[in-house]
Scaffold this motif. Sequence first.
Motif, PDB file in Angstrom:
ATOM      1  N   SER A 221      14.720 -22.752 -29.362  1.00 40.75           N
ATOM      2  CA  SER A 221      13.354 -22.425 -28.947  1.00 40.75           C
ATOM      3  C   SER A 221      12.545 -21.879 -30.126  1.00 40.75           C
ATOM      4  CB  SER A 221      13.420 -21.393 -27.820  1.00 40.75           C
ATOM      5  OG  SER A 221      12.192 -20.724 -27.733  1.00 40.75           O
ATOM      6  N   PRO A 222      11.273 -22.295 -30.240  1.00 39.95           N
ATOM      7  CA  PRO A 222      10.447 -21.748 -31.321  1.00 39.95           C
ATOM      8  C   PRO A 222      10.041 -20.304 -31.028  1.00 39.95           C
ATOM      9  CG  PRO A 222       9.165 -23.219 -29.947  1.00 39.95           C
ATOM     10  CD  PRO A 222      10.567 -23.283 -29.432  1.00 39.95           C
ATOM     11  N   ASN A 223      10.324 -19.854 -29.807  1.00 42.61           N
ATOM     12  CA  ASN A 223      10.014 -18.464 -29.454  1.00 42.61           C
ATOM     13  C   ASN A 223      11.273 -17.624 -29.528  1.00 42.61           C
ATOM     14  OD1 ASN A 223       7.461 -19.289 -28.957  1.00 42.61           O
ATOM     15  ND2 ASN A 223       7.699 -19.390 -26.742  1.00 42.61           N
ATOM     16  N   GLY A 224      11.090 -16.346 -29.835  1.00 45.65           N
ATOM     17  CA  GLY A 224      12.227 -15.439 -29.893  1.00 45.65           C
ATOM     18  C   GLY A 224      12.610 -14.991 -28.488  1.00 45.65           C
TER      19      GLY A 224
ATOM     20  N   LEU B 166      15.508  -0.428 -33.366  1.00 42.68           N
ATOM     21  CA  LEU B 166      15.287  -1.515 -34.337  1.00 42.68           C
ATOM     22  C   LEU B 166      13.821  -1.902 -34.433  1.00 42.68           C
ATOM     23  CD1 LEU B 166      18.343  -3.729 -33.386  1.00 42.68           C
ATOM     24  CD2 LEU B 166      18.144  -2.200 -35.317  1.00 42.68           C
ATOM     25  N   LEU B 167      13.116  -1.796 -33.301  1.00 42.92           N
ATOM     26  CA  LEU B 167      11.689  -2.148 -33.293  1.00 42.92           C
ATOM     27  C   LEU B 167      10.899  -0.850 -33.189  1.00 42.92           C
ATOM     28  CD1 LEU B 167      10.819  -5.183 -31.019  1.00 42.92           C
ATOM     29  CD2 LEU B 167      10.043  -4.678 -33.311  1.00 42.92           C
ATOM     30  N   ARG B 168      10.472  -0.339 -34.342  1.00 45.97           N
ATOM     31  CA  ARG B 168       9.896   1.009 -34.329  1.00 45.97           C
ATOM     32  C   ARG B 168       8.369   1.019 -34.321  1.00 45.97           C
ATOM     33  NH1 ARG B 168      13.066   5.222 -35.272  1.00 45.97           N
ATOM     34  NH2 ARG B 168      15.284   4.805 -35.572  1.00 45.97           N
TER      35      ARG B 168
ATOM     36  N   ASP C 233      20.265  -8.656 -37.039  1.00 41.99           N
ATOM     37  CA  ASP C 233      21.486  -9.415 -37.327  1.00 41.99           C
ATOM     38  C   ASP C 233      22.081  -9.774 -35.964  1.00 41.99           C
ATOM     39  OD1 ASP C 233      24.162  -9.081 -39.619  1.00 41.99           O
ATOM     40  OD2 ASP C 233      24.205 -10.097 -37.694  1.00 41.99           O
ATOM     41  N   PRO C 234      22.113 -11.075 -35.599  1.00 39.03           N
ATOM     42  CA  PRO C 234      22.496 -11.455 -34.230  1.00 39.03           C
ATOM     43  C   PRO C 234      23.881 -10.957 -33.829  1.00 39.03           C
ATOM     44  CG  PRO C 234      21.782 -13.375 -35.493  1.00 39.03           C
ATOM     45  CD  PRO C 234      21.831 -12.230 -36.441  1.00 39.03           C
TER      46      PRO C 234
ATOM     47  N   TRP D 120      22.017 -10.018 -26.257  1.00 36.99           N
ATOM     48  CA  TRP D 120      22.064 -11.313 -26.949  1.00 36.99           C
ATOM     49  C   TRP D 120      20.674 -11.588 -27.503  1.00 36.99           C
ATOM     50  CZ3 TRP D 120      19.622 -16.113 -26.461  1.00 36.99           C
ATOM     51  CH2 TRP D 120      20.239 -17.168 -27.118  1.00 36.99           C
ATOM     52  N   CYS D 121      20.602 -12.283 -28.615  1.00 34.44           N
ATOM     53  CA  CYS D 121      19.282 -12.722 -29.098  1.00 34.44           C
ATOM     54  C   CYS D 121      19.424 -14.062 -29.806  1.00 34.44           C
ATOM     55  CB  CYS D 121      18.643 -11.676 -30.005  1.00 34.44           C
ATOM     56  SG  CYS D 121      19.349 -11.570 -31.636  1.00 34.44           S
ATOM     57  N   ASN D 122      18.383 -14.868 -29.771  1.00 33.62           N
ATOM     58  CA  ASN D 122      18.467 -16.164 -30.443  1.00 33.62           C
ATOM     59  C   ASN D 122      18.028 -16.017 -31.905  1.00 33.62           C
ATOM     60  OD1 ASN D 122      15.714 -16.026 -30.228  1.00 33.62           O
ATOM     61  ND2 ASN D 122      15.432 -18.038 -29.339  1.00 33.62           N
ATOM     62  N   ARG D 123      18.221 -17.122 -32.658  1.00 32.21           N
ATOM     63  CA  ARG D 123      17.947 -17.077 -34.112  1.00 32.21           C
ATOM     64  C   ARG D 123      16.489 -16.725 -34.392  1.00 32.21           C
ATOM     65  NH1 ARG D 123      21.701 -21.230 -34.494  1.00 32.21           N
ATOM     66  NH2 ARG D 123      20.155 -22.799 -33.993  1.00 32.21           N
ATOM     67  N   THR D 124      15.572 -17.300 -33.573  1.00 34.26           N
ATOM     68  CA  THR D 124      14.147 -17.050 -33.831  1.00 34.26           C
ATOM     69  C   THR D 124      13.835 -15.565 -33.705  1.00 34.26           C
ATOM     70  OG1 THR D 124      13.811 -19.164 -32.758  1.00 34.26           O
ATOM     71  CG2 THR D 124      11.849 -17.924 -33.266  1.00 34.26           C
ATOM     72  N   ALA D 125      14.401 -14.928 -32.667  1.00 35.53           N
ATOM     73  CA  ALA D 125      14.148 -13.491 -32.486  1.00 35.53           C
ATOM     74  C   ALA D 125      14.722 -12.721 -33.673  1.00 35.53           C
ATOM     75  CB  ALA D 125      14.780 -13.012 -31.185  1.00 35.53           C
ATOM     76  N   ALA D 126      15.929 -13.120 -34.112  1.00 39.75           N
ATOM     77  CA  ALA D 126      16.559 -12.435 -35.251  1.00 39.75           C
ATOM     78  C   ALA D 126      15.657 -12.550 -36.475  1.00 39.75           C
ATOM     79  CB  ALA D 126      17.921 -13.048 -35.526  1.00 39.75           C
ATOM     80  N   GLU D 127      15.059 -13.745 -36.637  1.00 40.47           N
ATOM     81  CA  GLU D 127      14.161 -13.978 -37.779  1.00 40.47           C
ATOM     82  C   GLU D 127      12.877 -13.144 -37.624  1.00 40.47           C
ATOM     83  OE1 GLU D 127      12.582 -18.075 -38.743  1.00 40.47           O
ATOM     84  OE2 GLU D 127      14.765 -18.271 -38.836  1.00 40.47           O
TER      85      GLU D 127
END
Length: 442
Positions: A108-111, A147-149, A135-136, A123-130
């Motif tokens: 998916s192009p979305n995270g 992590l999201l401050r 780090d997935p 769990w998270c996909n690559r897009t979200a990690a990017e």
Amino acid sequence: MFWRLLRFFLLQAAGAALGYGLWPLELPWQGAVLGSVLAGTVWALIDLRRGMRLLHWLRQGEVAQLPELPGLWGEAGTRARTLLRERDQQLANSETRLAEFLSAIQTSPNGVVLLDAQGRIEWCNRTAAEHFGFDPQRDLGQHIGNLLRDPDFAAYQAAHDYSHAVVIPGPRSTVSRPVRLSVDLHAHGDGRRLLLSRDVTALEQAETMRRDFVANVSHEIRTPLTVLGGFVETLQTLPLKPQEQQRYLALMAQQAQRMHLLVSDLLTLSRLEGSPPPPLEEWHAVRELLDDCEREARALSELVAVPAHEIEFRCDRATELAGASSELLSAMSNLVSNAVRYTPAGGRIDVLWRTLADGQAEFSVQDTGPGIAPEHLPRLTERFYRVDRSRARETGGTGLGLAIVKHVAQRHGAELKIESTPGRGSRFAIRFPAVRLRPTAT
Ligand code: ADP
């Protein structure tokens, strides 16, 4: 069951008979009872051993190695094996489905981030990690807030109102390369949340460009309109002499012409954006395009410069160019008219078409005008960008000429190159690819 009981009773009867026959005392029924108990015990031990073997097999979970057991235990084993095989198959199917599902979400192009009830990453996909720099593997189990401050995201999460998304800067965002992420949460299950992210940098940039464009167009139109309005009012209210009236009318015509040029450049740009790619099979003689340009350049030069410029057009080889002739002529004449407008009277303008060693060809316009400082060069092709606003107004430019040239060049697979030295002049060149060129048939 019937046969099992029958076998049990037959064994006991056999034991009793044997005990009865072999008992040495005078009470043979004692021997019969003992024989029957012994036979029952042997039967129970054999049965227990079979049961133990089946249990052992079940504990080991090796579905393939079912021990060979007769009767009831054998059937129980076979049925248990069938059930286990079905369960294994179902498990394998579910795992395959889950893997397919996750791999679809990976693309998916979305995270996508799955959060548990405590807000920890499951769990998270690559897009979200990017997007978020996760780090997935390592960050699984971490609290999203750690992590999201971003303060906006923290407030959004705390408000528990997930009806809208929040736009935050990406962790790798810098001033020169901003990254904007649209993030939204969705509650599901018992307190779990799904976090979706989308890169909206390009979208926001396009929106800013659109706003700037509208503001610029409005500004460009308002200025001549204000001037025109002022003159109309003057003509209406003041008793002017005929010469003065003529002078005002000439100035009004100039402003009307400016608006006309602006509208026609805007229409050209919008046509370029909306029309199909220029054809590869429509060939135009370069000589003819140059002749048209030359006529326009000389007429303009006589109009704006006294003495007129020294203009020379040269073409090294008779060539044909594939594309849209109106676009090509518009790009070429924009460069030539800029040279004429910005080069002081008496200056020199050299227009050259030359074929390059690698099969490409270049249309170049070199002038002896004021030149352009290096810091302006990268921005010259932006819409409405002008080095010197007041000077551009004097020369009657719309600020869209080079944007049109760049657009036309790109549509024809060509490249616009600009070289300039302040005080010494500028050179604008369009380099066309070999696929759009062919020698003129003799
Ligand atoms: P304009 O209609 O204002 O000429 P352009 O997009 O054609 O707009 O050009 C953008 C700016 O680039 C001009 O305002 C001018 O400052 C500069 N420029 C373009 N051509 C030349 C040139 N030949 N010599 C000097 N400056 C130039």
